[in-house]
Design an enzyme around this catalytic site. Structure first.
Site, mmCIF file in Angstrom:
data_model
loop_
_atom_site.group_PDB
_atom_site.id
_atom_site.type_symbol
_atom_site.label_atom_id
_atom_site.label_comp_id
_atom_site.label_asym_id
_atom_site.label_seq_id
_atom_site.Cartn_x
_atom_site.Cartn_y
_atom_site.Cartn_z
ATOM 1 C CB CYS A 14 -0.005 -48.899 -9.808
ATOM 2 S SG CYS A 14 1.966 -49.769 -9.319
ATOM 3 C CB CYS A 27 2.606 -42.636 -9.046
ATOM 4 S SG CYS A 27 2.341 -43.373 -10.611
ATOM 5 C CB CYS A 48 5.801 -48.385 -15.022
ATOM 6 S SG CYS A 48 5.201 -46.142 -14.800
ATOM 7 C CE1 TYR A 73 18.365 -22.814 -19.748
ATOM 8 C CE2 TYR A 73 16.525 -20.559 -19.956
ATOM 9 C CZ TYR A 73 17.780 -21.111 -19.311
ATOM 10 O OH TYR A 73 18.732 -20.461 -18.120
ATOM 11 C CD GLU A 114 19.984 -28.132 -24.964
ATOM 12 O OE1 GLU A 114 18.809 -27.779 -24.455
ATOM 13 O OE2 GLU A 114 20.739 -28.716 -23.708
ATOM 14 C CG ASP A 116 10.799 -25.361 -22.200
ATOM 15 O OD1 ASP A 116 10.474 -26.062 -20.514
ATOM 16 O OD2 ASP A 116 10.577 -26.467 -22.503
ATOM 17 C CB CYS A 124 8.884 -28.796 -15.581
ATOM 18 S SG CYS A 124 10.839 -28.307 -15.368
HETATM 19 N N1 SAH Z 1 12.474 -26.680 -24.738
HETATM 20 C C1 SAH Z 1 12.614 -27.752 -25.290
HETATM 21 C C2 SAH Z 1 13.578 -28.295 -24.288
HETATM 22 C C3 SAH Z 1 13.500 -27.916 -22.446
HETATM 23 S S1 SAH Z 1 13.997 -28.776 -21.349
HETATM 24 C C4 SAH Z 1 11.676 -29.027 -25.665
HETATM 25 O O1 SAH Z 1 10.865 -28.798 -25.043
HETATM 26 O O2 SAH Z 1 11.816 -30.113 -25.682
HETATM 27 C C5 SAH Z 1 15.519 -27.977 -20.928
HETATM 28 C C6 SAH Z 1 16.792 -27.982 -21.662
HETATM 29 O O3 SAH Z 1 17.464 -26.792 -21.091
HETATM 30 C C7 SAH Z 1 17.514 -29.408 -21.719
HETATM 31 O O4 SAH Z 1 17.710 -29.424 -22.964
HETATM 32 C C8 SAH Z 1 19.127 -28.730 -21.222
HETATM 33 O O5 SAH Z 1 20.077 -29.466 -21.402
HETATM 34 C C9 SAH Z 1 19.189 -27.458 -21.412
HETATM 35 N N2 SAH Z 1 19.652 -26.400 -20.897
HETATM 36 C C10 SAH Z 1 20.043 -26.553 -19.342
HETATM 37 N N3 SAH Z 1 20.569 -25.794 -19.021
HETATM 38 C C11 SAH Z 1 20.846 -25.254 -19.924
HETATM 39 C C12 SAH Z 1 21.714 -23.848 -19.883
HETATM 40 N N4 SAH Z 1 22.362 -23.643 -18.588
HETATM 41 N N5 SAH Z 1 21.577 -22.839 -20.750
HETATM 42 C C13 SAH Z 1 20.957 -23.366 -22.033
HETATM 43 N N6 SAH Z 1 20.682 -24.984 -21.907
HETATM 44 C C14 SAH Z 1 20.576 -26.008 -20.549
#
Ligand code: SAH
Length: 486
Positions: free
Chosen positions: A71, A80, A163, A327, A348, A414, A441
């Site tokens: 790019c 990036c 992009c 999460y 969530e 997650d 992540c």
């Molecule tokens: N496991 C899912 C989402 C992961 S991203 C997947 O793989 O798609 C992280 C997620 O945590 C998001 O949806 C965000 O809204 C949520 N989140 C952020 N802070 C949080 C908290 N304190 N308690 C619960 N969920 C939360």
């Protein structure tokens, strides 16, 4: 040695943010866009006590890992950081980044870390992989409206509607929006003066469903000549959902609280398939998800299938287990696991995502998954302390308590980049699940949280990085953590 001096550096290492590191006069210098193995000339920009920052001015001898970025905006754009590195060396960089975080932040031994770390899972095609893009809209020097991405660490827009990490439909959508703005004199929002109208355009594309969702983020609740914009956007193949999100706040957060569907469905659907974790070929089982503009959905669907298939493998389900998925977003992992578990509970914090998760269970005919709205660090302790006033205040009236909820077999977490709240980790330890699968992540906060879990009686068994974000410094990591003596 002073600012603006030109120095020659041999780049011998790279920092977690992708900057090359070379030594000069006993100091370490960080140089953006320099690749490990390069010999370069750089101009000193900032000097600290033992390190400094320098700007790459000339590559004297290119590293064997160096490639021509695909790019033309790669260096200016903040999206990036690694396009100038071969994909193979990007993977090596990420593997090393995770390893070093485990050792330096997590305090794990080198030999131990090398024993538990499995080879990083790379992408077959590290371009055009993103199913989601959020383009900021702004005005260029000549007063024309533009869409693009922010330059690194700034809010200056590098104009680019194409992009190469994204899908071709992004360009059609952006041209439709920019042409409409020009024709009807609709202005771009300016952060400095807080004037103007359109702030961002969010686009999502279902790789499996081929459905397209557009969400325009604007300062107001209506758009001038809204119908014309809708007509033009609907002409794009696959268009399923057009919405207007209103954000009036002076904030970096992209989405505001109010969303109105202006055409079509409230969101799109997409599907993910189970893969065989030994070689990652698809093995059939398909889960379908509805996704709203406000909900999180993994951006790289091909790698997500590999990641979730590894989650299933690490979870070691036999059909009798109770699982918490903290999460959980729109319930993606929960529903991926539900077919192989007795019962899954998701937590969530985004209401729309919980709504999506419940509908997604129905969409897939899954009845053994239940979702709770709230913060993981509040909902989980509430369950653990059920029967106490504090627990009862947080959980919805009539929530049933089962011993299995308080003592699950598996917990999947997650969290976003900041990792798990201390209260969440503490409660996870109290629940005494035999296995915890941590999907992260950000390997720095992951390493911090793993240390706490290990101090609480758990041991790290397997670690695997999965590259979800080719050309960038980001990396996803999945870890299997097991209760000791169980
Ligand atoms: N496991 C899912 C989402 C992961 S991203 C997947 O793989 O798609 C992280 C997620 O945590 C998001 O949806 C965000 O809204 C949520 N989140 C952020 N802070 C949080 C908290 N304190 N308690 C619960 N969920 C939360």
């Amino acid at each position: 040695m002073q600012k603006n001096d030109l120095i020659e550096l041999k780049i011998e290492d790279m920092g977690a943010d992708g900057a090359g590191i070379g030594r000069y006069g006993g100091m370490a210098f960080f140089v953006k866009d320099a690749v490990i193995g390069d010999t370069i000339t750089a101009r000193i920009m900032k000097l600290k006590k033992s390190y400094g920052y320098a700007r790459l001015t000339e590559i004297k001898e290119a590293s064997p890992n160096r490639v021509e970025p695909r790019c033309i905006y790669a260096r200016a754009c903040g999206g990036c950081q690694l396009q100038q590195m071969s994909y193979e060396s990007q993977l090596a960089f990420k593997q090393k980044k995770v390893r070093e975080h485990l050792i330096r932040i997590g305090g794990f031994g080198e030999l131990f870390t090398d024993r538990v770390m499995e080879p990083i899972v790379g992408m077959e095609e590290p371009f055009a992989y993103r199913n989601k893009a959020q383009f900021p809209i702004g005005t260029d020097g000549s007063g024309s409206v533009v869409a693009g991405f922010y330059a690194g660490r700034t809010h200056h827009i590098v104009a680019n509607t194409n992009c190469i990490l994204g899908v071709p439909v992004n360009e059609d959508v952006l041209h439709a929006v920019l042409d409409y703005m020009k024709e009807f004199g609709v202005s771009a929002y300016e952060e400095g003066t807080k004037t103007g109208w359109i702030r961002h355009v969010l686009i999502r594309y279902g790789f499996d469903s081929k459905e397209v969702m557009v969400c325009i983020i604007a300062k107001g609740r209506r758009l001038p000549a809204e119908q014309t914009l809708v007509e033009r956007l609907c002409a794009i193949e696959g268009m399923k959902s057009i919405s207007l999100n209103t954000n009036t706040k002076d904030t970096n957060v992209i989405l505001g609280e109010h969303t109105r569907v202006i055409w079509g469905e409230p969101g799109i659907t997409d599907a993910l398939y189970l893969r065989d974790p030994s070689d990652f070929h698809r093995i059939g089982d398909k889960t379908v998800y509805g996704i709203s503009p406000q909900s999180f959905y993994q951006v790289n669907p091909v790698q997500t299938e590999k990641l979730y298939s590894l989650v299933l493998e690490y979870a070691g389900l036999t059909g009798t287990e109770t699982v918490w998925d903290l999460y959980c977003g729109i319930g993606t992992i929960s529903l991926f696991l539900a077919r192989y578990a007795k019962q899954v509970y998701g937590v969530e914090v985004v209401p729309q995502a919980v709504e999506d998760a419940r509908q997604n269970a129905g969409r897939n005919g899954i009845s053994n998954a239940e979702f709770f709205l709230g913060k993981a660090e509040e909902v989980l302790p509430a369950f653990y302390g059920m029967g106490t006033q504090e627990g009862n205040d947080i959980l919805p009236a009539g929530t049933a308590l089962s011993e299995e909820m308080r003592h699950p077999d598996v917990i999947v977490v997650d969290p976003p980049r900041k990792g798990c709240d201390a209260n969440c980790i503490e409660t996870m330890i109290r629940l005494q699940a035999s296995r915890i699968v941590y999907v992260s992540c950000d390997s720095a906060t992951l390493a911090r949280d793993l240390r706490k879990l290990c101090d609480g009686g758990y041991g790290v068994e397997r670690v695997r990085a999965v590259d979800q974000f080719g050309q960038t410094v980001h990396v996803e990591t999945i870890v299997l953590i097991q209760k000791k003596n169980s």
